[in-house]
Design a protein around this motif. Structure first.
Motif, PDB file in Angstrom:
ATOM      1  N   LEU A 259       0.824  -1.194   0.000  1.00  0.00           N
ATOM      2  CA  LEU A 259       0.000   0.000   0.000  1.00  0.00           C
ATOM      3  C   LEU A 259       0.860   1.246   0.000  1.00  0.00           C
ATOM      4  O   LEU A 259       2.007   1.233   0.431  1.00  0.00           O
ATOM      5  CB  LEU A 259      -0.924   0.017   1.224  1.00  0.00           C
ATOM      6  N   ASP A 260       0.278   2.320  -0.498  1.00  0.00           N
ATOM      7  CA  ASP A 260       0.934   3.622  -0.493  1.00  0.00           C
ATOM      8  C   ASP A 260       0.023   4.581   0.262  1.00  0.00           C
ATOM      9  O   ASP A 260      -1.128   4.259   0.560  1.00  0.00           O
ATOM     10  CB  ASP A 260       1.154   4.098  -1.936  1.00  0.00           C
ATOM     11  N   SER A 261       0.507   5.754   0.586  1.00  0.00           N
ATOM     12  CA  SER A 261      -0.320   6.722   1.302  1.00  0.00           C
ATOM     13  C   SER A 261       0.096   8.138   0.951  1.00  0.00           C
ATOM     14  O   SER A 261       1.231   8.387   0.537  1.00  0.00           O
ATOM     15  CB  SER A 261      -0.215   6.515   2.815  1.00  0.00           C
ATOM     16  N   ARG A 262      -0.850   9.052   1.111  1.00  0.00           N
ATOM     17  CA  ARG A 262      -0.604  10.476   0.925  1.00  0.00           C
ATOM     18  C   ARG A 262      -1.366  11.229   2.019  1.00  0.00           C
ATOM     19  O   ARG A 262      -2.416  10.775   2.478  1.00  0.00           O
ATOM     20  CB  ARG A 262      -1.100  10.958  -0.459  1.00  0.00           C
ATOM     21  N   PRO A 263      -0.864  12.379   2.448  1.00  0.00           N
ATOM     22  CA  PRO A 263      -1.581  13.146   3.484  1.00  0.00           C
ATOM     23  C   PRO A 263      -2.873  13.721   2.934  1.00  0.00           C
ATOM     24  O   PRO A 263      -2.981  14.030   1.747  1.00  0.00           O
ATOM     25  CB  PRO A 263      -0.586  14.246   3.856  1.00  0.00           C
ATOM     26  N   MET A 264      -3.871  13.853   3.814  1.00  0.00           N
ATOM     27  CA  MET A 264      -5.116  14.509   3.470  1.00  0.00           C
ATOM     28  C   MET A 264      -4.985  16.005   3.746  1.00  0.00           C
ATOM     29  O   MET A 264      -4.240  16.407   4.638  1.00  0.00           O
ATOM     30  CB  MET A 264      -6.278  13.939   4.284  1.00  0.00           C
ATOM     31  N   ALA A 265      -5.714  16.791   2.983  1.00  0.00           N
ATOM     32  CA  ALA A 265      -5.635  18.252   3.127  1.00  0.00           C
ATOM     33  C   ALA A 265      -6.521  18.707   4.286  1.00  0.00           C
ATOM     34  O   ALA A 265      -7.462  19.474   4.114  1.00  0.00           O
ATOM     35  CB  ALA A 265      -6.056  18.932   1.828  1.00  0.00           C
ATOM     36  N   TRP A 266      -6.212  18.200   5.483  1.00  0.00           N
ATOM     37  CA  TRP A 266      -6.966  18.544   6.677  1.00  0.00           C
ATOM     38  C   TRP A 266      -6.012  19.095   7.723  1.00  0.00           C
ATOM     39  O   TRP A 266      -4.806  18.853   7.666  1.00  0.00           O
ATOM     40  CB  TRP A 266      -7.646  17.312   7.267  1.00  0.00           C
ATOM     41  N   PRO A 267      -6.526  19.800   8.716  1.00  0.00           N
ATOM     42  CA  PRO A 267      -5.656  20.211   9.817  1.00  0.00           C
ATOM     43  C   PRO A 267      -5.234  18.993  10.625  1.00  0.00           C
ATOM     44  O   PRO A 267      -5.885  17.949  10.589  1.00  0.00           O
ATOM     45  CB  PRO A 267      -6.558  21.131  10.653  1.00  0.00           C
ATOM     46  N   ALA A 268      -4.124  19.105  11.348  1.00  0.00           N
ATOM     47  CA  ALA A 268      -3.678  18.023  12.215  1.00  0.00           C
ATOM     48  C   ALA A 268      -4.724  17.777  13.302  1.00  0.00           C
ATOM     49  O   ALA A 268      -5.344  18.706  13.806  1.00  0.00           O
ATOM     50  CB  ALA A 268      -2.343  18.367  12.850  1.00  0.00           C
ATOM     51  N   VAL A 269      -4.948  16.518  13.631  1.00  0.00           N
ATOM     52  CA  VAL A 269      -5.957  16.143  14.617  1.00  0.00           C
ATOM     53  C   VAL A 269      -5.276  15.829  15.944  1.00  0.00           C
ATOM     54  O   VAL A 269      -4.313  15.075  16.003  1.00  0.00           O
ATOM     55  CB  VAL A 269      -6.757  14.920  14.138  1.00  0.00           C
ATOM     56  N   SER A 270      -5.795  16.412  17.010  1.00  0.00           N
ATOM     57  CA  SER A 270      -5.220  16.222  18.338  1.00  0.00           C
ATOM     58  C   SER A 270      -5.795  14.976  19.003  1.00  0.00           C
ATOM     59  O   SER A 270      -6.995  14.734  18.953  1.00  0.00           O
ATOM     60  CB  SER A 270      -5.515  17.447  19.206  1.00  0.00           C
ATOM     61  N   THR A 271      -4.921  14.176  19.596  1.00  0.00           N
ATOM     62  CA  THR A 271      -5.327  13.020  20.382  1.00  0.00           C
ATOM     63  C   THR A 271      -4.844  13.212  21.809  1.00  0.00           C
ATOM     64  O   THR A 271      -3.694  13.600  22.024  1.00  0.00           O
ATOM     65  CB  THR A 271      -4.738  11.715  19.824  1.00  0.00           C
ATOM     66  N   GLY A 272      -5.716  12.972  22.762  1.00  0.00           N
ATOM     67  CA  GLY A 272      -5.320  13.184  24.146  1.00  0.00           C
ATOM     68  C   GLY A 272      -6.253  12.486  25.106  1.00  0.00           C
ATOM     69  O   GLY A 272      -6.905  11.498  24.755  1.00  0.00           O
ATOM     70  N   ALA A 273      -6.331  13.001  26.327  1.00  0.00           N
ATOM     71  CA  ALA A 273      -7.143  12.378  27.367  1.00  0.00           C
ATOM     72  C   ALA A 273      -8.070  13.401  27.995  1.00  0.00           C
ATOM     73  O   ALA A 273      -7.683  14.559  28.200  1.00  0.00           O
ATOM     74  CB  ALA A 273      -6.252  11.760  28.436  1.00  0.00           C
ATOM     75  N   TYR A 274      -9.293  12.973  28.287  1.00  0.00           N
ATOM     76  CA  TYR A 274     -10.253  13.794  29.022  1.00  0.00           C
ATOM     77  C   TYR A 274     -10.288  13.337  30.476  1.00  0.00           C
ATOM     78  O   TYR A 274     -10.258  12.129  30.761  1.00  0.00           O
ATOM     79  CB  TYR A 274     -11.650  13.677  28.411  1.00  0.00           C
ATOM     80  N   LEU A 275     -10.354  14.299  31.376  1.00  0.00           N
ATOM     81  CA  LEU A 275     -10.396  14.019  32.808  1.00  0.00           C
ATOM     82  C   LEU A 275     -11.530  14.806  33.451  1.00  0.00           C
ATOM     83  O   LEU A 275     -11.785  15.952  33.074  1.00  0.00           O
ATOM     84  CB  LEU A 275      -9.083  14.424  33.480  1.00  0.00           C
ATOM     85  N   ALA A 276     -12.196  14.197  34.419  1.00  0.00           N
ATOM     86  CA  ALA A 276     -13.220  14.911  35.175  1.00  0.00           C
ATOM     87  C   ALA A 276     -12.554  15.806  36.213  1.00  0.00           C
ATOM     88  O   ALA A 276     -11.393  15.602  36.584  1.00  0.00           O
ATOM     89  CB  ALA A 276     -14.151  13.914  35.863  1.00  0.00           C
ATOM     90  N   ASP A 277     -13.291  16.807  36.683  1.00  0.00           N
ATOM     91  CA  ASP A 277     -12.743  17.723  37.691  1.00  0.00           C
ATOM     92  C   ASP A 277     -12.337  16.986  38.962  1.00  0.00           C
ATOM     93  O   ASP A 277     -11.406  17.392  39.651  1.00  0.00           O
ATOM     94  CB  ASP A 277     -13.763  18.813  38.038  1.00  0.00           C
ATOM     95  N   ASN A 278     -13.047  15.906  39.260  1.00  0.00           N
ATOM     96  CA  ASN A 278     -12.750  15.173  40.490  1.00  0.00           C
ATOM     97  C   ASN A 278     -11.844  13.967  40.247  1.00  0.00           C
ATOM     98  O   ASN A 278     -11.815  13.026  41.047  1.00  0.00           O
ATOM     99  CB  ASN A 278     -14.055  14.701  41.153  1.00  0.00           C
ATOM    100  N   ALA A 279     -11.101  13.980  39.141  1.00  0.00           N
ATOM    101  CA  ALA A 279     -10.194  12.867  38.836  1.00  0.00           C
ATOM    102  C   ALA A 279      -9.160  12.722  39.940  1.00  0.00           C
ATOM    103  O   ALA A 279      -8.706  13.704  40.537  1.00  0.00           O
ATOM    104  CB  ALA A 279      -9.507  13.095  37.492  1.00  0.00           C
ATOM    105  N   SER A 280      -8.749  11.491  40.196  1.00  0.00           N
ATOM    106  CA  SER A 280      -7.759  11.242  41.232  1.00  0.00           C
ATOM    107  C   SER A 280      -6.411  11.826  40.837  1.00  0.00           C
ATOM    108  O   SER A 280      -6.108  11.997  39.651  1.00  0.00           O
ATOM    109  CB  SER A 280      -7.605   9.741  41.463  1.00  0.00           C
ATOM    110  N   LEU A 281      -5.604  12.118  41.832  1.00  0.00           N
ATOM    111  CA  LEU A 281      -4.264  12.635  41.568  1.00  0.00           C
ATOM    112  C   LEU A 281      -3.450  11.643  40.754  1.00  0.00           C
ATOM    113  O   LEU A 281      -2.629  12.038  39.918  1.00  0.00           O
ATOM    114  CB  LEU A 281      -3.548  12.943  42.885  1.00  0.00           C
ATOM    115  N   GLU A 282      -3.672  10.340  40.981  1.00  0.00           N
ATOM    116  CA  GLU A 282      -2.936   9.318  40.240  1.00  0.00           C
ATOM    117  C   GLU A 282      -3.294   9.361  38.750  1.00  0.00           C
ATOM    118  O   GLU A 282      -2.422   9.240  37.889  1.00  0.00           O
ATOM    119  CB  GLU A 282      -3.251   7.926  40.811  1.00  0.00           C
ATOM    120  N   ALA A 283      -4.595   9.546  38.434  1.00  0.00           N
ATOM    121  CA  ALA A 283      -5.017   9.612  37.039  1.00  0.00           C
ATOM    122  C   ALA A 283      -4.459  10.852  36.361  1.00  0.00           C
ATOM    123  O   ALA A 283      -3.974  10.797  35.226  1.00  0.00           O
ATOM    124  CB  ALA A 283      -6.543   9.594  36.950  1.00  0.00           C
TER     125      ALA A 283
END
Length: 297
Positions: A259-283
């Motif tokens: 297979l081959d690939s080429r970039p799409m003409a889109w902005p870069a997409v951010s991947t990360g984590a969502y946390l609640a306000d009451n998330a533990s300090l460990e999380a």
């Protein structure tokens, strides 16, 4: 097949109704229907007959139901066993969309979790289910691309990586002659998308992404990875992935070099984590450590 799909399927069979099963599972009806549709797509056959009077299992669905009930019983017994962590350790429930991002796993390998006394429990769920998971305290954090719905609920977002999307296709495709692909380049071939841009703020602002997802030739449902790779290699379809996960997607299907690939003409997409306000300090500490490692990489 995951536990969420099994529970929703069993509830649909027992309740005889998608709406009643959704209430039983604390889900919206579209979320439950999506789980059943994805299950059927993965299995390759129908498990439920839909009608005006409700739903009933197909003959294959009846056999699956018996197996699912046995599997859920085994899982329940396993969860009732003593927790594998030592006294004083912390368990963190991590919601993920479809699969764990490779960069998250790579970062986890660099963190000595045993010494920190953290046990990670991964739960597969979509954006809607994640919102409910936070409300019901089922998950401590959720890994995904940025989500408008989750941000509107006031959840804290910690970005980990950004990635451009790549369109994947057969090497002899005319697309190989172009540098950066747009929606107009993909009008005459089946496009496997497998994600809904409307809940991704980064993509929702892209007119090119909106144009692509509006096309009739775009398949927005989950597709077997093996079928997806095979169709792309044969030139009957193309697909797109975040660049950071592309090698993993191709490698597991033994398709590298085909297979081959080429970039799409889109902005870069951010991947990360969502946390609640009451998330533990460990999380919170875990997410910040992973984000720091990802940024270094």
């Amino acid at each position: 097949m995951n536990e969420n799909q099994m529970q929703s399927f069993a509830a649909a069979v027992e309740q005889g109704s998608m709406s009643k099963a959704a209430r039983d599972q604390f889900l919206t009806v579209p979320s439950l229907v999506h789980r059943i549709n994805t299950l059927e797509a993965e299995l390759g056959y129908r498990v439920l007959n839909r009608g005006q009077q409700g739903v009933t299992p197909t003959p294959e669905g009846e056999r699956l139901y018996r197996a699912v009930k046995q599997a859920l019983s085994i899982l329940a017994a396993a969860k009732a066993e003593p927790h594998p962590t030592d006294e004083g350790s912390h368990a963190i429930s991590v919601g993920i969309w479809w699969r764990i991002p490779p960069h998250f796993l790579n970062a986890i390998e660099e963190i000595d979790l045993r010494e920190r006394g953290i046990y990670l429990d991964y739960v597969s769920m979509n954006f809607n289910e994640a919102a409910e998971g936070f409300d019901r305290h089922v998950i401590d954090l959720y890994l995904s691309t940025r989500s408008r719905e989750l941000e509107e609920r006031g959840l804290r977002y910690v970005p980990m990586t950004t990635a451009t999307y790549q369109c994947v296709f057969a090497p002899d495709s005319p697309l190989a002659q172009r540098g950066c692909l747009t929606a107009a380049d993909l009008r005459d071939i089946t496009v496997y998308a497998g994600a809904d841009y409307r809940d991704m703020p980064d993509l929702a602002v892209s007119a090119d992404a909106q144009e692509l997802f509006a096309m009739d030739n775009v398949v927005k449902e989950s597709i077997f990875s093996e079928k997806l790779i095979q169709d792309c290699a044969q030139g009957t379809a193309v697909a797109f992935f975040p660049r950071i996960g592309l090698a993993n997607e191709l490698a597991h299907a033994s398709a590298l070099g085909k297979l081959d690939s080429r970039p799409m003409a889109w902005p870069a997409v951010s991947t990360g984590a969502y946390l609640a306000d009451n998330a533990s300090l460990e999380a919170v500490q875990l997410v910040e450590d992973v984000a720091r490692i990802c940024r270094k990489a």
